[in-house]
Design an enzyme around this catalytic site. Structure first.
Site, PDB file in Angstrom:
ATOM      1  N   ASP A   1       0.825  -1.196   0.000  1.00  0.00           N
ATOM      2  CA  ASP A   1       0.000   0.000   0.000  1.00  0.00           C
ATOM      3  C   ASP A   1       0.868   1.259   0.000  1.00  0.00           C
ATOM      4  O   ASP A   1       1.821   1.356   0.767  1.00  0.00           O
ATOM      5  CB  ASP A   1      -0.852  -0.030   1.271  1.00  0.00           C
ATOM      6  CG  ASP A   1      -1.825   1.125   1.338  1.00  0.00           C
ATOM      7  OD1 ASP A   1      -2.757   1.134   0.524  1.00  0.00           O
ATOM      8  OD2 ASP A   1      -1.659   2.005   2.198  1.00  0.00           O
TER       9      ASP A   1
ATOM     10  N   GLU B   1       1.889  -0.454  -4.982  1.00  0.00           N
ATOM     11  CA  GLU B   1       0.936   0.570  -5.383  1.00  0.00           C
ATOM     12  C   GLU B   1       1.769   1.840  -5.501  1.00  0.00           C
ATOM     13  O   GLU B   1       2.086   2.481  -4.492  1.00  0.00           O
ATOM     14  CB  GLU B   1      -0.164   0.745  -4.327  1.00  0.00           C
ATOM     15  CG  GLU B   1      -1.215   1.715  -4.816  1.00  0.00           C
ATOM     16  CD  GLU B   1      -2.059   2.355  -3.714  1.00  0.00           C
ATOM     17  OE1 GLU B   1      -3.176   2.746  -4.026  1.00  0.00           O
ATOM     18  OE2 GLU B   1      -1.601   2.466  -2.574  1.00  0.00           O
TER      19      GLU B   1
HETATM   20  C1  NOJ Z   1      -4.470   2.861  -0.990  1.00  0.00           C
HETATM   21  C2  NOJ Z   1      -5.509   1.821  -0.748  1.00  0.00           C
HETATM   22  O1  NOJ Z   1      -5.723   1.084  -1.936  1.00  0.00           O
HETATM   23  C3  NOJ Z   1      -6.740   2.550  -0.293  1.00  0.00           C
HETATM   24  O2  NOJ Z   1      -7.868   1.728  -0.282  1.00  0.00           O
HETATM   25  C4  NOJ Z   1      -6.449   3.142   1.066  1.00  0.00           C
HETATM   26  O3  NOJ Z   1      -7.545   3.933   1.472  1.00  0.00           O
HETATM   27  C5  NOJ Z   1      -5.210   4.035   1.025  1.00  0.00           C
HETATM   28  N1  NOJ Z   1      -4.129   3.467   0.265  1.00  0.00           N
HETATM   29  C6  NOJ Z   1      -4.692   4.328   2.414  1.00  0.00           C
HETATM   30  O4  NOJ Z   1      -4.103   3.188   2.964  1.00  0.00           O
END
Ligand code: NOJ
Length: 514
Positions: free
Chosen positions: A207, A246
């Protein structure tokens, strides 16, 4: 590079909404286990499970309270270990979601960190020296803690940022990246990774992977250095473990940070969104719309340099959607989705399919749940059958985590399994083809053969295969090489053929020639 990624196809599971086996209205690990054969039958051989750890769920679990304990609503740690085993038995790898940038404000580290007395965790988060000293340039919270200081946030109010240091500290409360307490944060995250890898998990989706070091430079060299260090640990201790970031910056994530994979994300106006979700920029000219008003070069001009710059080191991946994005069914019908998926599943890199996209589940307009806001509509229960609660749960409808799509004609797995022409059947065919043809897999060569501004078809080569697609309702043609003249159709949606040195595609068609 873990070898298994070459032929991997991921299935992303939002555990809340996949399958409920104990009738409490929310999905669980046993539910995932029961559906592993379905996932395998679909052609997916890897899972990414959204955060399933203990959490107060202010952000659907991206606010972790205990990194080493699963949320009781999904089952027990032993259930998750059993899930790893059952998945492996079927040749399925499992990635968990690692949230390294922040914890929940209820995490024990934070509860210690906010204490007035100095302790081991005082610097685990980013604090200024006084409650009246703002953390300039950051989102921060003051006035809530015993400690005299404000703390920096990484996302929502419930998610204080973990402290990996500042690349170029400018204030005395900003620690350098090599400060022992910042190194301790990194080591604590490695400890979490080892814990799950030792119990059978196969790696992590990470993440906000780019968010660790603050005041980082444009190339994110501070954050990348941390990931490099993590990669060295993995190479030495868990060489088959896979990491996907990500990040949407493959040169940084893959080349500098050592991630095996990076996703292409749906950022308004970028190349990926021009394929499927162009409506966010005004009039919808998504490439896969059948009006044919899209332009594949909007994608390729951005994608190709990134693909070429990173292909030696890792995979730049395409996703159908994720839990943060409107489902592709929002603006594309099933005939358009078939061509879009044909593209996604025949491109290089490792494809990711979001649960329910294989049957064209809709985006629902819903009130927010667990910090979802506009994302909530893409997180509804999986539609298995046309029975009660779409076969997701036996609970009363008002006890469901989120409502199921009750629209007339709402798609279901059962209905589409019985229909040779369904979207689901097409997805299965495409994934079977990808597994059969090595050239279509993650590292097979990719070359553009015909892509002209505002024109169709789009023709490309994967190794020795020639592929062409036409999302529009017009018949279209393009020149091909002499050597392609003798190729035969290996797979087709609609119709396409090569005659002489020309390839012609019927409306809404996709063809693979060998
Ligand atoms: C990206 C995640 O995919 C999302 O769902 C989340 O709210 C944020 N990062 C914060 O962790």
């Amino acid at each position: 590079m873990p070898k298994w990624l070459k032929d991997a196809v991921f299935y992303e599971i939002y555990p809340q909404s996949f399958y409920d086996t104990n009738g409490d209205g929310i999905g669980d690990f046993n539910g995932i286990i029961e559906k592993l054969d379905y996932i395998k039958g679909l052609g997916c051989n890897a899972l990414w499970i959204n955060p399933c750890f203990d959490s107060p769920f202010h952000d659907a679990g991206y606010d972790v309270r205990d990194y080493k304990k699963v949320a009781p609503r999904y089952g027990t740690n032993s259930d998750l270990y059993r899930l790893f085993g059952e998945a492996h038995r079927r040749g399925i790898h499992v990635l968990l979601d690692l949230v390294p940038g922040h914890t929940s404000e209820e995490h024990p580290w934070f509860l210690e960190s906010q204490k007035a007395e100095k302790n081991e965790y005082s610097n685990r988060y980013i604090w200024t020296n006084a409650a009246f000293q703002p953390a300039k340039g950051f989102l921060y919270i003051g006035g809530e803690t015993e400690r005299d200081g404000v703390y920096v946030l990484n996302f929502f109010k419930s998610q204080p940022a973990l402290n990996y240091g500042f690349l170029n500290p400018e204030e005395d409360w900003q620690l350098p990246v090599d400060h022992p307490d910042c190194v301790a944060t990194r080591e604590a995250m490695k400890d979490v990774m080892r814990f799950w890898l030792d119990h059978g998990c196969d790696g992590f989706r990470v993440d906000m992977a780019d968010s660790l070091v603050k005041n980082d430079d444009e190339k994110k060299s501070g954050t990348s250095a941390i990931w490099r260090n993590v990669r060295e640990m993995l190479d030495a201790e868990y060489p088959e473990a896979a990491m996907v970031s990500e990040w949407n910056g493959p040169e940084m994530a893959i080349n500098q940070g050592g991630f095996h994979m990076d996703f292409y994300l749906n950022w308004s106006g970028n190349g990926y969104s021009s394929l499927l979700r162009d409506y966010e920029m005004g009039e919808d000219h998504s490439f896969f719309k059948k009006d044919g008003s899209g332009d594949i070069l909007r994608f390729l001009d951005e994608y190709l340099p990134r693909y070429k710059a990173t292909r030696e080191n890792g995979y730049y991946c395409l996703i159908s959607c994720n839990h943060d994005t409107k489902r592709p069914k929002y603006n594309l019908d099933d005939s358009e989705l078939k061509i879009a998926y044909a593209f996604l599943f025949t491109m290089p890199g490792v494809p990711f399919l979001y649960y329910g996209d294989e049957i064209g589940m809709r985006y629902l307009e819903l009130k927010t749940k667990e910090g979802g806001y506009g994302r909530t509509g893409s997180r509804t229960p999986m539609q298995w059958t046309s029975e009660k609660n779409a076969g997701f749960s036996t609970c009363p409808a008002d006890a469901l985590y989120l409502p199921v799509d009750t629209a007339e004609g709402a798609p279901s797995v059962a209905a589409q399994e019985a229909d040779r022409n369904s979207l689901l059947s097409t997805v299965k065919d495409l994934l079977r083809l990808r597994h059969e043809e090595e050239d279509l897999q993650a590292d097979g060569d990719f070359e553009v053969v015909y892509a002209e501004r505002g024109k169709l078809p789009f023709v490309y080569r994967r190794g020795s295969l020639l592929l062409a697609l036409n999302p529009s309702t017009e018949r279209v043609s393009a020149p091909v090489a002499e050597a392609d003249a003798g190729k035969n159709v290996l797979y087709a949606i609609g119709n396409g053929e090569v005659k002489g040195q020309e390839i012609t595609l019927a409306p809404q068609s996709f063809v693979v020639l060998k």
